[in-house]
Scaffold this motif. Structure first.
Motif, PDB file in Angstrom:
ATOM      1  N   VAL A  40      30.366   3.372  46.695  1.00 46.10           N
ATOM      2  CA  VAL A  40      29.932   2.449  47.743  1.00 46.10           C
ATOM      3  C   VAL A  40      31.177   1.825  48.362  1.00 46.10           C
ATOM      4  O   VAL A  40      31.900   1.074  47.705  1.00 46.10           O
ATOM      5  CB  VAL A  40      29.004   1.355  47.175  1.00 46.10           C
ATOM      6  N   GLY A  41      31.433   2.165  49.608  1.00 48.07           N
ATOM      7  CA  GLY A  41      32.601   1.635  50.310  1.00 48.07           C
ATOM      8  C   GLY A  41      33.798   2.568  50.217  1.00 48.07           C
ATOM      9  O   GLY A  41      34.320   2.809  49.137  1.00 48.07           O
ATOM     10  N   ALA A  42      34.203   3.123  51.365  1.00 50.64           N
ATOM     11  CA  ALA A  42      35.395   3.981  51.413  1.00 50.64           C
ATOM     12  C   ALA A  42      36.559   3.135  51.930  1.00 50.64           C
ATOM     13  O   ALA A  42      37.188   3.446  52.943  1.00 50.64           O
ATOM     14  CB  ALA A  42      35.148   5.192  52.308  1.00 50.64           C
ATOM     15  N   GLY A  43      36.837   2.047  51.204  1.00 52.16           N
ATOM     16  CA  GLY A  43      37.900   1.128  51.602  1.00 52.16           C
ATOM     17  C   GLY A  43      39.087   1.234  50.668  1.00 52.16           C
ATOM     18  O   GLY A  43      39.374   2.299  50.123  1.00 52.16           O
ATOM     19  N   GLY A  44      39.745   0.101  50.460  1.00 50.02           N
ATOM     20  CA  GLY A  44      40.950   0.090  49.638  1.00 50.02           C
ATOM     21  C   GLY A  44      40.725   0.613  48.232  1.00 50.02           C
ATOM     22  O   GLY A  44      41.579   1.302  47.672  1.00 50.02           O
ATOM     23  N   LEU A  45      39.570   0.298  47.645  1.00 50.64           N
ATOM     24  CA  LEU A  45      39.261   0.761  46.284  1.00 50.64           C
ATOM     25  C   LEU A  45      38.567   2.116  46.297  1.00 50.64           C
ATOM     26  O   LEU A  45      38.879   2.989  45.482  1.00 50.64           O
ATOM     27  CB  LEU A  45      38.380  -0.279  45.574  1.00 50.64           C
ATOM     28  N   GLY A  46      37.634   2.295  47.226  1.00 51.04           N
ATOM     29  CA  GLY A  46      36.902   3.559  47.296  1.00 51.04           C
ATOM     30  C   GLY A  46      37.806   4.735  47.625  1.00 51.04           C
ATOM     31  O   GLY A  46      37.574   5.855  47.156  1.00 51.04           O
ATOM     32  N   ALA A  47      38.855   4.486  48.412  1.00 51.67           N
ATOM     33  CA  ALA A  47      39.730   5.582  48.852  1.00 51.67           C
ATOM     34  C   ALA A  47      40.460   6.243  47.675  1.00 51.67           C
ATOM     35  O   ALA A  47      40.303   7.458  47.471  1.00 51.67           O
ATOM     36  CB  ALA A  47      40.716   5.083  49.917  1.00 51.67           C
ATOM     37  N   VAL A  62      28.873  11.216  46.450  1.00 50.73           N
ATOM     38  CA  VAL A  62      28.164  10.627  47.579  1.00 50.73           C
ATOM     39  C   VAL A  62      28.976   9.414  48.022  1.00 50.73           C
ATOM     40  O   VAL A  62      29.296   8.554  47.194  1.00 50.73           O
ATOM     41  CB  VAL A  62      26.738  10.189  47.185  1.00 50.73           C
ATOM     42  N   ILE A  63      29.344   9.361  49.300  1.00 54.78           N
ATOM     43  CA  ILE A  63      30.170   8.254  49.781  1.00 54.78           C
ATOM     44  C   ILE A  63      29.419   7.532  50.893  1.00 54.78           C
ATOM     45  O   ILE A  63      29.020   8.145  51.885  1.00 54.78           O
ATOM     46  CB  ILE A  63      31.528   8.764  50.287  1.00 54.78           C
ATOM     47  N   VAL A  64      29.206   6.235  50.675  1.00 63.94           N
ATOM     48  CA  VAL A  64      28.435   5.426  51.615  1.00 63.94           C
ATOM     49  C   VAL A  64      29.341   4.401  52.264  1.00 63.94           C
ATOM     50  O   VAL A  64      29.964   3.574  51.576  1.00 63.94           O
ATOM     51  CB  VAL A  64      27.285   4.683  50.882  1.00 63.94           C
ATOM     52  N   ASP A  65      29.446   4.449  53.579  1.00 57.21           N
ATOM     53  CA  ASP A  65      30.230   3.463  54.327  1.00 57.21           C
ATOM     54  C   ASP A  65      29.877   3.592  55.799  1.00 57.21           C
ATOM     55  O   ASP A  65      29.798   4.702  56.316  1.00 57.21           O
ATOM     56  CB  ASP A  65      31.739   3.697  54.119  1.00 57.21           C
ATOM     57  N   ALA A  66      29.650   2.490  56.475  1.00 59.39           N
ATOM     58  CA  ALA A  66      29.258   2.525  57.888  1.00 59.39           C
ATOM     59  C   ALA A  66      30.439   2.324  58.830  1.00 59.39           C
ATOM     60  O   ALA A  66      30.282   2.434  60.046  1.00 59.39           O
ATOM     61  CB  ALA A  66      28.204   1.441  58.148  1.00 59.39           C
ATOM     62  N   VAL A  87      37.634   7.384  63.772  1.00 58.82           N
ATOM     63  CA  VAL A  87      36.661   8.324  63.199  1.00 58.82           C
ATOM     64  C   VAL A  87      35.855   7.597  62.118  1.00 58.82           C
ATOM     65  O   VAL A  87      36.370   6.699  61.447  1.00 58.82           O
ATOM     66  CB  VAL A  87      37.398   9.544  62.589  1.00 58.82           C
ATOM     67  N   ALA A  88      34.597   7.981  61.941  1.00 53.11           N
ATOM     68  CA  ALA A  88      33.793   7.406  60.860  1.00 53.11           C
ATOM     69  C   ALA A  88      34.487   7.661  59.519  1.00 53.11           C
ATOM     70  O   ALA A  88      34.927   8.782  59.242  1.00 53.11           O
ATOM     71  CB  ALA A  88      32.399   8.027  60.857  1.00 53.11           C
ATOM     72  N   LYS A  89      34.586   6.621  58.704  1.00 53.29           N
ATOM     73  CA  LYS A  89      35.295   6.756  57.427  1.00 53.29           C
ATOM     74  C   LYS A  89      34.726   7.868  56.555  1.00 53.29           C
ATOM     75  O   LYS A  89      35.476   8.634  55.950  1.00 53.29           O
ATOM     76  CB  LYS A  89      35.233   5.438  56.649  1.00 53.29           C
ATOM     77  N   ILE A 109      27.549   9.490  53.840  1.00 50.71           N
ATOM     78  CA  ILE A 109      26.419   8.733  54.388  1.00 50.71           C
ATOM     79  C   ILE A 109      26.972   7.558  55.187  1.00 50.71           C
ATOM     80  O   ILE A 109      27.499   6.598  54.617  1.00 50.71           O
ATOM     81  CB  ILE A 109      25.466   8.261  53.267  1.00 50.71           C
ATOM     82  N   ALA A 110      26.858   7.641  56.516  1.00 46.35           N
ATOM     83  CA  ALA A 110      27.434   6.640  57.417  1.00 46.35           C
ATOM     84  C   ALA A 110      26.454   5.486  57.615  1.00 46.35           C
ATOM     85  O   ALA A 110      25.955   5.245  58.710  1.00 46.35           O
ATOM     86  CB  ALA A 110      27.814   7.288  58.746  1.00 46.35           C
ATOM     87  N   GLN A 111      26.164   4.815  56.522  1.00 42.68           N
ATOM     88  CA  GLN A 111      25.257   3.666  56.563  1.00 42.68           C
ATOM     89  C   GLN A 111      25.846   2.554  55.711  1.00 42.68           C
ATOM     90  O   GLN A 111      26.687   2.806  54.863  1.00 42.68           O
ATOM     91  CB  GLN A 111      23.895   4.025  55.927  1.00 42.68           C
ATOM     92  N   MET A 112      25.331   1.345  55.936  1.00 43.78           N
ATOM     93  CA  MET A 112      25.623   0.256  54.997  1.00 43.78           C
ATOM     94  C   MET A 112      24.605   0.337  53.875  1.00 43.78           C
ATOM     95  O   MET A 112      23.436   0.593  54.122  1.00 43.78           O
ATOM     96  CB  MET A 112      25.470  -1.100  55.685  1.00 43.78           C
TER      97      MET A 112
END
Ligand SMILES: [Zn+2]
Length: 249
Positions: A40-47, A62-66, A87-89, A109-112
């Protein structure tokens, strides 16, 4: 010992450093290949977590981030390049992770993640990693994980401090954080050192590998707190809250 029944020659070579580890070996690598993990979240930790779990040969990620990739993400979100800005993360992540390991099935999955879709997203997953920076999402992830008996690896960072914990049943994340803290800070407001995201995100991936392979003692019911400025870490036990809104009696 032969892994040829379960692994191609390419996989045996790719995962050679796992296969020789007593705590992973053939059975652990097979468990990784069979696992479906939600990030959940392709940010600083998800990356970094996504990079290490794809490299490790987790079967389905499965990667979820909007969000879309912004230039200000690149200081710590090592999954993305300058060319990915705009680009979408999850789309950029899928391309990058497929290039790293084509054996891994990436489901972008490009959703919150919200209370409304959390159960659907988490159902069928063996493990969830949450590296988001807002408490509403964290609460929704935790409630769905508790309801569906899915283990949760939770990480957080801010400024120079990070923490990682594992929740499986009781205590749950909500036992640790009963209500949204009034002084909740965001990295956008207070900053965060990029390499700290790498350290904590990698520890989340490490806990995931341990949980899936059955190796060692995961941080279940414990919280590791890392003070990067002091270069000190401590681990504390998390008590189950009998009045917890999610897992309490
Ligand atoms: Zn709880």
């Amino acid at each position: 010992m032969s892994f040829s029944a379960q692994f191609s020659d390419e996989e045996v070579e790719r995962y050679a450093r796992h296969l020789v580890l007593r705590e992973i070996g053939g059975p652990g690598q097979q468990a990784l290949k069979a696992a479906r993990v939600l990030i959940v979240g392709a940010g600083g930790l998800g990356a970094p977590a996504a990079l290490y779990l794809a490299a490790a040969g987790v079967g389905e990620l499965v990667i979820v981030d909007a969000d879309i990739v912004a230039l200000s993400n690149l200081q710590r979100q090592v999954l993305f390049t300058t060319a990915d800005a705009g680009v979408a993360k999850v789309e950029a992540a899928a391309v990058r992770l497929a290039a790293l390991n084509a054996n891994v099935s990436i489901i972008p999955i490009a959703q919150m993640l919200t209370e409304a879709n959390a159960r659907d997203l988490i159902g069928g997953c063996d493990l969830v990693l949450d590296g988001t920076d807002d408490f509403a999402t964290r609460f929704a992830v935790n409630a769905a994980c508790v309801a569906q008996d899915v283990a949760l690896v939770s990480g957080a960072i801010g400024r120079w401090t990070g923490q990682v914990g594992v929740f499986a049943g009781r205590p749950c994340y909500r036992c640790l954080v009963p209500e949204i803290p009034p002084d909740a800070e965001t990295c956008a407001a207070v900053g965060v050192v990029g390499a700290l995201a790498g350290a904590i995100g990698s520890m989340m991936a490490l806990e995931a590998v341990k949980l899936i392979a059955g190796a060692g003692q995961p941080l279940t019911g414990r919280l590791l707190i890392f003070d990067a400025l002091a270069a000190e870490a401590r681990t504390v036990r998390i008590g189950a809250d009998p009045h917890c809104a999610v897992c309490g009696g």
